[in-house]
Write a protein that holds these residues in place. Structure first.
Motif, PDB file in Angstrom:
ATOM      1  N   PRO A  34      -9.998   6.876  -0.418  1.00 43.76           N
ATOM      2  CA  PRO A  34      -8.710   7.091  -0.385  1.00 43.76           C
ATOM      3  C   PRO A  34      -8.163   8.549  -0.258  1.00 43.76           C
ATOM      4  O   PRO A  34      -7.331   9.059   0.451  1.00 43.76           O
ATOM      5  N   GLU A  35      -8.586   9.191  -1.384  1.00 46.63           N
ATOM      6  CA  GLU A  35      -8.198  10.538  -1.649  1.00 46.63           C
ATOM      7  C   GLU A  35      -8.660  11.529  -0.604  1.00 46.63           C
ATOM      8  O   GLU A  35      -8.268  12.404  -0.230  1.00 46.63           O
ATOM      9  N   THR A  59       0.370   6.881  -4.529  1.00 47.04           N
ATOM     10  CA  THR A  59       0.485   7.050  -6.047  1.00 47.04           C
ATOM     11  C   THR A  59       1.097   8.416  -5.868  1.00 47.04           C
ATOM     12  O   THR A  59       1.018   9.261  -5.082  1.00 47.04           O
ATOM     13  N   VAL A  74      -9.172   1.870   1.724  1.00 44.76           N
ATOM     14  CA  VAL A  74      -9.157   0.986   0.598  1.00 44.76           C
ATOM     15  C   VAL A  74     -10.320  -0.148   0.675  1.00 44.76           C
ATOM     16  O   VAL A  74     -10.981  -0.168  -0.414  1.00 44.76           O
ATOM     17  N   THR A  75     -10.292  -0.597   1.866  1.00 45.59           N
ATOM     18  CA  THR A  75     -11.270  -1.740   2.001  1.00 45.59           C
ATOM     19  C   THR A  75     -12.624  -1.103   2.158  1.00 45.59           C
ATOM     20  O   THR A  75     -13.769  -1.942   1.905  1.00 45.59           O
ATOM     21  N   TYR A  84      -5.494   4.404   6.355  1.00 47.69           N
ATOM     22  CA  TYR A  84      -5.186   4.296   4.875  1.00 47.69           C
ATOM     23  C   TYR A  84      -5.896   2.773   4.410  1.00 47.69           C
ATOM     24  O   TYR A  84      -6.496   2.844   3.421  1.00 47.69           O
ATOM     25  N   ALA A  85      -5.516   2.005   5.224  1.00 46.40           N
ATOM     26  CA  ALA A  85      -5.965   0.453   4.726  1.00 46.40           C
ATOM     27  C   ALA A  85      -7.748   0.709   4.853  1.00 46.40           C
ATOM     28  O   ALA A  85      -8.282   0.098   3.762  1.00 46.40           O
ATOM     29  N   GLN A 136      -1.626  10.922  -5.643  1.00 46.49           N
ATOM     30  CA  GLN A 136      -2.111  10.992  -4.116  1.00 46.49           C
ATOM     31  C   GLN A 136      -1.028  11.992  -3.167  1.00 46.49           C
ATOM     32  O   GLN A 136      -1.527  12.556  -2.588  1.00 46.49           O
ATOM     33  N   PHE A 142       0.779  -1.199   0.020  1.00 47.18           N
ATOM     34  CA  PHE A 142       0.022  -0.077  -0.021  1.00 47.18           C
ATOM     35  C   PHE A 142       0.938   1.173  -0.119  1.00 47.18           C
ATOM     36  O   PHE A 142       1.387   1.532   1.085  1.00 47.18           O
TER      37      PHE A 142
END
Length: 291
Positions: free
Chosen positions: A69-70, A6, A221-222, A217-218, A9, A3
């Motif tokens: 996430p953003e 980018t 994503v999930t 952060y995780a 990001q 993870f």
């Protein structure tokens, strides 16, 4: 699986920080503290112009077209800067309440029996009739108490996660302040950071912050409710305990009004009372484990 943020990001995070440093630096922060309850509408519209509130709206709906996430990265920076206002409520109202996405309309919402920034908001979502003002511990977050607690309401996991992101931002900032002070403040002819007790406090700050960062952060994503609950608990702890440890690193001057540390602690306390924190997240995690 790795993870890693980018390049886009990283650029988003840096762009939000640059905007807030320029529009809400320490001078503006202190001006806001001296004018409690006053919301800077010009700054709010600047956030709207930058896409802060429309971040997750589809481009077809005049949004930015990014994801959770953003949004978490943007709210982390807002938390780090102690940006005042009903940010979460307005962000969630984008696309549903006219003007919310552009920052022309300030939206707040009832959270349990509390509502933030009621008098400054254009729209209040939820039952606010008969709400009475409270003396808020945080000078940057005016509060009202509603007559009835909306107990048993369904928690919004996105609101819970965005609050966790704000708490992460506070944890990051108080860690920065503690380390900076430990390096520059001298006692007995050497920086206070040379003393083992101070080193232990700074190390604990780092561990809690990075643990919370990974969890937040995780969860972004999930988007799993249990992951979000765990992230919220860790972020609340990192913010509240981190601010308290930062006060200890600063010593007596940390408790003065001129220092900013107490503002981070007070904001962390207020955020921790929002829905999705504390017992609510613990019960959600317990139910998931039993299931």
């Amino acid at each position: 699986m790795r993870f890693q943020l980018t390049e886009d990001q990283h650029a988003l995070k840096a762009g939000v920080r640059e905007l807030l440093d320029r529009r809400f630096g320490r001078e503006a922060l202190r001006a806001a503290v001296d004018a409690p309850g006053r919301l800077d509408r010009e700054l709010w519209r600047a956030l709207g112009d930058a896409g802060f509130f429309a971040l997750r709206l589809p481009e077809a709906d005049a949004g930015v077209g990014l994801g959770l996430p953003e949004a978490v990265l943007a709210f982390e920076e807002a938390g780090r800067a102690l940006l005042p206002g009903p940010l979460v409520a307005t962000h969630l109202a984008a696309g549903r309440v006219p003007g919310a996405a552009s920052g022309e309309t300030v939206v707040t919402a009832v959270d349990g029996e509390l509502v933030e920034w009621l008098e400054a908001a254009d729209v209040a979502l939820g039952e606010v009739a008969g709400a009475v003002p409270l003396r808020s511990v945080d000078p940057l977050t005016p509060l009202h108490r509603t007559p009835t607690d909306a107990g048993g309401r369904a928690l919004d996991p996105v609101a819970t996660l965005l609050t966790a992101a704000e708490q992460l931002g506070t944890a990051v900032r108080v860690q920065e302040l503690a380390v900076q002070h430990a390096r520059t403040r001298e006692q007995f002819g050497q920086p206070v950071g040379a003393f083992q007790a101070v080193q232990h406090l700074c190390a604990d700050l780092l561990v809690r912050t990075e643990t919370a960062r990974v969890a937040v952060y995780a969860a972004a994503v999930t988007a799993d409710p249990a992951d979000i609950a765990a992230a919220r608990l860790l972020a609340d702890e990192a913010a509240v305990r981190g601010a308290r440890d930062c006060l200890q690193v600063h010593g007596g001057m940390g408790f003065t009004w001129e220092a900013d540390v107490h503002l981070h602690l007070k904001r962390a306390w207020v955020r921790a009372r929002r829905g999705g924190g504390g017992t609510e997240s613990e019960e959600l995690l317990a139910a998931r484990l039993v299931a």
